[in-house]
Design a protein around this motif. Sequence first.
Motif, short mmCIF file in Angstrom:
data_model
loop_
_atom_site.label_atom_id
_atom_site.label_comp_id
_atom_site.label_asym_id
_atom_site.label_seq_id
_atom_site.Cartn_x
_atom_site.Cartn_y
_atom_site.Cartn_z
N TRP A 93 40.28 42.90 41.49
CA TRP A 93 39.41 41.92 42.15
C TRP A 93 40.14 41.26 43.30
N ILE A 94 41.44 41.08 43.13
CA ILE A 94 42.25 40.50 44.20
C ILE A 94 43.54 41.31 44.26
N ARG A 95 44.04 41.55 45.46
CA ARG A 95 45.27 42.31 45.60
C ARG A 95 46.07 41.70 46.72
N LYS A 96 47.37 41.92 46.67
CA LYS A 96 48.22 41.46 47.76
C LYS A 96 48.39 42.62 48.74
N ILE A 97 48.16 42.33 50.02
CA ILE A 97 48.39 43.35 51.04
C ILE A 97 49.61 42.93 51.85
N GLU A 98 50.54 43.86 52.01
CA GLU A 98 51.70 43.61 52.88
C GLU A 98 51.43 44.29 54.21
N LEU A 99 51.45 43.49 55.27
CA LEU A 99 51.13 44.02 56.59
C LEU A 99 52.38 44.03 57.47
N LYS A 100 52.43 45.02 58.34
CA LYS A 100 53.51 45.06 59.31
C LYS A 100 52.88 45.39 60.67
N GLY A 105 56.60 44.62 64.56
CA GLY A 105 57.32 44.62 63.30
C GLY A 105 57.16 43.34 62.49
N ARG A 106 56.33 42.42 62.98
CA ARG A 106 56.12 41.17 62.26
C ARG A 106 55.46 41.46 60.91
N GLU A 107 55.98 40.80 59.86
CA GLU A 107 55.45 41.08 58.53
C GLU A 107 54.61 39.92 58.01
N ILE A 108 53.51 40.27 57.39
CA ILE A 108 52.59 39.28 56.85
C ILE A 108 52.22 39.71 55.43
N SER A 109 52.13 38.73 54.56
CA SER A 109 51.67 39.02 53.20
C SER A 109 50.43 38.17 52.94
N LEU A 110 49.42 38.78 52.39
CA LEU A 110 48.21 37.98 52.13
C LEU A 110 47.41 38.56 50.97
N PRO A 111 46.64 37.69 50.30
CA PRO A 111 45.74 38.19 49.26
C PRO A 111 44.42 38.64 49.88
N MET A 112 43.86 39.70 49.34
CA MET A 112 42.58 40.22 49.83
C MET A 112 41.64 40.34 48.63
N MET A 113 40.45 39.85 48.82
CA MET A 113 39.45 39.94 47.75
C MET A 113 38.08 39.95 48.41
N CYS A 114 37.02 39.85 47.60
CA CYS A 114 35.68 39.77 48.18
C CYS A 114 35.66 38.63 49.16
N GLN A 115 35.16 38.89 50.36
CA GLN A 115 35.19 37.88 51.42
C GLN A 115 33.93 37.01 51.42
N ALA B 342 50.22 48.09 59.96
CA ALA B 342 50.35 49.06 58.87
C ALA B 342 50.22 48.28 57.57
N ALA B 343 49.34 48.76 56.68
CA ALA B 343 49.08 48.01 55.46
C ALA B 343 49.53 48.79 54.24
N ARG B 344 50.00 48.04 53.21
CA ARG B 344 50.20 48.70 51.92
C ARG B 344 49.92 47.69 50.82
N SER B 345 49.44 48.20 49.70
CA SER B 345 49.07 47.33 48.59
C SER B 345 49.00 48.14 47.32
N SER B 346 48.77 47.42 46.20
CA SER B 346 48.60 48.11 44.92
C SER B 346 47.27 48.85 44.87
N PHE B 347 46.40 48.59 45.83
CA PHE B 347 45.05 49.19 45.82
C PHE B 347 44.94 50.28 46.89
N PHE B 348 46.06 50.84 47.27
CA PHE B 348 46.11 52.01 48.16
C PHE B 348 45.59 51.72 49.57
#
Lengths: 251, 401, 127
Positions: A93-100, A105-115, B342-348
């Motif tokens: 239902w919710i997942r963490k996405i790691e973005l680059k 090369g800037r890195e971002i971490s965020l939760p993604m779920m139903c918007q 570029a994205a990566r996550s536990s949900f592919f």
Amino acid sequence: MSESPQAGRRAFLGATAAASAAGLGFVALAPGVQLIKFAAAKTGAEGASGKVRWGMLIDTTRCATGCKECVSACATENAIEPGSGRPGQSSQWIRKIELKEQKTGREISLPMMCQHCAEPPCVDVCPTGASFKRADGIVLVDRHICIGCRYCMMACPYKARSFVHEPLTQQNPEVPRGKGCVESCTLCVHRVDKGQQPACVEACAKSGHEAMLFGDLNDSNSEISKRIASTATSQVRADLRLDPGVRYQGV
Amino acid sequence: MANTAVTFREIPGKGGFYALLAACGAVLLLGAYAYFQMEHHGHVITGMDNQMVWGMPHVIALFLIVAASGALNVASTASVFGKTIYKPLAPLSALLALALMAGGLTVLMLDLGRSDRMIIAATHFNFKSVFALNVFLYTGFFTIVGAYLWTMRERRMNRWTTTAGVAAFIWRLTLTTGTGSVFGFLVAREAYQSALLAPLFIVLSFAYGTALFLLTLAAASALSGRPIGDAVLRRLKNLLATFVAGGLYLVVVFHLTNLYFTRNHGVEQFVLLDGGIITGVFWIGQILIGGVLPLLLLLAPGMTLNRIMTACVAIVIGGLAQMYVTIIGGQAWPLDLFPGYAARSSFFDGEIHNYAPSLVETLLGLGGFAIAAVMVIIALKVLRLLPEKLDNLTLDPHHSK
Amino acid sequence: MLRRLTHLLVVALAVLAMPAYAGQGVPKPMLTIENPGECVAPPEVIRRTHMDLLKHQRDKTMHEGQRGTKSSLNACIECHASKKTGSVLGGNENFCQGCHAYVAVKLDCFECHQPRTGMIKAAGVKP
């Protein structure tokens, strides 16, 4: 970044807010010290109001890479467990996405779920009307009339929906879910109806990150509305003009 | 009218007939078994997952539904465009259309997560949904084509045949537009963002339906010992070649327009160049076997029944390949939530999704073919839908050769 | 041949159906009532209309967000779950299953809803 005195104060307040049970009122300190009355004494009998639009603001500058507090809080609250099949078949239902960012090369971490879109494509494509938007903007699946066609999963631009691939037995009584239906983040509707916050928001505050802010987007006095009015925030895939209720800061 | 003299006759039930019926019945039973497995265990036993939400059942079901619309070509050509040579074959064409639609729809419905709730799909409608619209288009198809078949074979109703034929023709064009639009309306999936999908599906349906019709006709001819005259074969083969060429043309235009948009370069490169299995299925299955090979077989000088049949089988394989590329390939390409990152996550997120169809979902899909086949076989045995003779003289008395 | 088969089938069905007609029909379900006392409506009303009450409530809760009203499925379970198994299912003496087995009506609720009590894991939830 969580070492600044302000962050510490926020963490303390967040923990206080989390500890206060429903109906006690929520005191939030925005810059400029303001008291915001947050859903006082809700019993749940009032029902969803069209005057409210629930939304969320995610501050990616406060969201920590590798932190999964929101994800595990969601799993506990909604009794979501990994399935017995392949990982791709488990609900998320919710997942963490790691973005680059590819250029910098800037890195971002965020939760993604139903918007919780104002114009949800899942609702448009659902043949039976099982996907629907409540008066207060929360997008839900009515599992009583979901036939499990998965068209909504094809239509969702955020990959927010999951299909239950096998029989379930460990449901939370407040969160019915079962085999053969599609599901997604409910914004913890069972908590919101009682005046509480979504489990992920509460957990994020408890962990001290305070990256998630939940509130009424229609109320110009709410903390979330003020933050959105004063800081640059964005909606994911804004080009699709779906007007998501979840906003992101720092992307 | 020449065709009033045509006598229709049930096909005799000899050894070959029962052998074919038993073979198709066995596939049907396997499909039913696969369905009960999926119903009991859930989709966990299939190759589908939250990334690949539609799989093999949808590939086969949509092929059958699209082909059903095309199987009506011969009847439409007779009733709408007045080609009398096809009139004796029109009932078979309508029967095949009904059978293919029944097979495809059954697979689609049995793949639902809650197939036990079919009544809900028939009682709750969201009219913004193409799927809900399709429920009406599909059920209407049965009614209209059924009525059409009735007007053809009930002498007192013959005067309505043209009206019913026109209605069926318009209806099936709408229906295939609806089927193509199932994908065309998915705003977020790059592979599907094209209004060309609906017309593409229509032209492809002409080819798939005509190929399946020719295969059915040949089988019925063999089982009943009624050889097909070369006049009708030649016409149908040329028609089929035109449809295949038209389909190839639209596929080229479809990919060229996609390539025009820079944002679609990623997914196009994936399908056309480095998508592994998907690329292989596209070039070898859809283009080579489904397009180039049948064109060569159909257009080369001289004509044999075997060559036409080989071309038809190739078109069916190519059609399944096309559905695979469209449905599986379109989902394999990940959604781009954050362009430029570029994205990566536990949900592919950001990963290309793989699909390995399991035996159960493939059997469920093949069951759809079996339903269509069993329906046609039994209907030809008990109903008078096939002319007593299929030779040139019966089909086209005015033909000079 | 076919006729003989048909006869055989009729006899077989008659024999199979015999136990049902031999006595006074299927034995009445023996339900264990854990909390005797008043329900939200008299038993006659509940027996005939519980599905309508629940369906009405379900639409209210699901679509309008009205919670905590009297005919909630969770409230039913809370009161009627067996003390032994903690569930309304599990055996024919258990509340929901016993009666539904007797009338041979498929019980669809618990494919999604939790039939057991004491399953609340989350901190913020009160039954």
